[in-house]
Design an enzyme around this catalytic site. Sequence first.
Site, PDB file in Angstrom:
ATOM      1  N   LYS A   1     104.537  31.184 -22.827  1.00 46.32           N
ATOM      2  CA  LYS A   1     103.516  30.138 -22.742  1.00 46.32           C
ATOM      3  C   LYS A   1     103.673  29.285 -21.485  1.00 46.32           C
ATOM      4  O   LYS A   1     102.703  28.676 -21.035  1.00 46.32           O
ATOM      5  CB  LYS A   1     103.526  29.269 -23.999  1.00 46.32           C
ATOM      6  CG  LYS A   1     103.278  30.044 -25.310  1.00 46.32           C
ATOM      7  CD  LYS A   1     102.059  30.925 -25.256  1.00 46.32           C
ATOM      8  CE  LYS A   1     101.796  31.785 -26.474  1.00 46.32           C
ATOM      9  NZ  LYS A   1     102.868  32.574 -27.026  1.00 46.32           N
TER      10      LYS A   1
ATOM     11  N   TYR B   1     100.964  38.711 -40.180  1.00 48.84           N
ATOM     12  CA  TYR B   1     101.541  37.872 -39.125  1.00 48.84           C
ATOM     13  C   TYR B   1     102.795  37.151 -39.632  1.00 48.84           C
ATOM     14  O   TYR B   1     102.772  36.546 -40.701  1.00 48.84           O
ATOM     15  CB  TYR B   1     100.498  36.838 -38.668  1.00 48.84           C
ATOM     16  CG  TYR B   1     101.054  35.826 -37.698  1.00 48.84           C
ATOM     17  CD1 TYR B   1     101.197  36.137 -36.350  1.00 48.84           C
ATOM     18  CD2 TYR B   1     101.477  34.578 -38.133  1.00 48.84           C
ATOM     19  CE1 TYR B   1     101.735  35.218 -35.464  1.00 48.84           C
ATOM     20  CE2 TYR B   1     102.018  33.653 -37.252  1.00 48.84           C
ATOM     21  CZ  TYR B   1     102.143  33.980 -35.913  1.00 48.84           C
ATOM     22  OH  TYR B   1     102.678  33.080 -35.037  1.00 48.84           O
TER      23      TYR B   1
ATOM     24  N   TYR C   1     106.985  38.103 -32.747  1.00 46.15           N
ATOM     25  CA  TYR C   1     106.266  38.698 -31.609  1.00 46.15           C
ATOM     26  C   TYR C   1     107.073  39.808 -30.922  1.00 46.15           C
ATOM     27  O   TYR C   1     106.770  40.990 -31.064  1.00 46.15           O
ATOM     28  CB  TYR C   1     105.919  37.622 -30.575  1.00 46.15           C
ATOM     29  CG  TYR C   1     104.956  36.585 -31.070  1.00 46.15           C
ATOM     30  CD1 TYR C   1     103.585  36.815 -31.015  1.00 46.15           C
ATOM     31  CD2 TYR C   1     105.401  35.374 -31.575  1.00 46.15           C
ATOM     32  CE1 TYR C   1     102.686  35.864 -31.454  1.00 46.15           C
ATOM     33  CE2 TYR C   1     104.506  34.414 -32.021  1.00 46.15           C
ATOM     34  CZ  TYR C   1     103.158  34.657 -31.957  1.00 46.15           C
ATOM     35  OH  TYR C   1     102.261  33.725 -32.396  1.00 46.15           O
TER      36      TYR C   1
END
Length: 332
Positions: free
Chosen positions: A50, A264, A290
């Site tokens: 990010k 998820y 992830y």
Amino acid sequence: MNLSQFPRRNYVQDATPIEALPAFSAALGGKVNIFIKRDDLLPGCSGGNKTRKLDFCIADGMEKGADTIITCGAVQSNHARLTLSWAVKEGLDCHLILEERVPGSYKQDGSGNNFLFNLLGVKSTKVVPGGSDMMGEMEKLAEELKKQGKKPYIIPGGASNAIGATGYVACAQEIQQQLFDSGLNIDHMVVPSGSAGTHAGIAVGMYGTNAGIPVSGINVSRKKELQEEIVHKLAVETATRVGMREEIPADQITCFDEYVGPGYSIPTDSMIEAVKLLAQTEAILLDPVYSGKAMAGMVDLVRKDHFAEGSNVLFLHTGGSPALYAYLDTFK
Ligand SMILES: *Cc1c(COP(=O)(O)O)cnc(C)c1O
């Protein structure tokens, strides 16, 4: 593509390393040579992808006079941690809206990123049920803060708009320069595909320079068709923003959804295997949500001979290891 035309805060001063993974490659049978792009080592509290996107998003907010950042994410969001950490560095207030996608998964005194939200001094957190209108929640909060005289700026989930994805167009350029300097020829790239900014930006950066390096995304939540559509839409917007003349074709976006498991952030056996294998061969930490699932996909593709024998495959490590500490039971 001239990326220097866009405001950024220069959070990425140096290229992150590209490292060979000889022991990990050997453990998978030595059929391909796996390399890793260490974006887990980017600056910003505890690193991760990010930072490249926030470099552009926070610059946009500050140009518009913001003194407060609002963003959203899941209860163990790396994006929320990094947005908060850069806000701290910039002297901006930061408010978080957290989506409890798995019922009961939010723990007020939870470990991992949740612990860091508090340690880094978040101004407020609001937890909302899975499926809530996150943009609506952020806009509501922005209105309240405006009434208090604040100047809020909303960064969407994962900083995945065309502004943020520009950070991964820049990353594709950085990778190509590193490959040129080191004489390493990469045949294929594998990236995690979540809120889509990373995948879209890399795809635009590679396609837009005719790099000839196909990019595969490994999904962490959605089905293949839907994710490919979302990534492609963002890639088109990003390509327009960075001045690419031709439209990026939909067939440049490929996603695999076989490694999501039940949903998820819910652990899978193949994620646990991948996290342990990389830790025990190369001492590199992945995360459960992830990069662990993305690496599980990469491992399976290698085992299924998806890549030609002798290929050089580059895996993008997007970070996330603080979340490991919220999953201790999973690895026992
Ligand atoms: C957000 C995130 C991703 C996914 O990147 P997107 O740009 O949202 O697709 C991958 N890995 C980690 C560790 C992340 O925090």
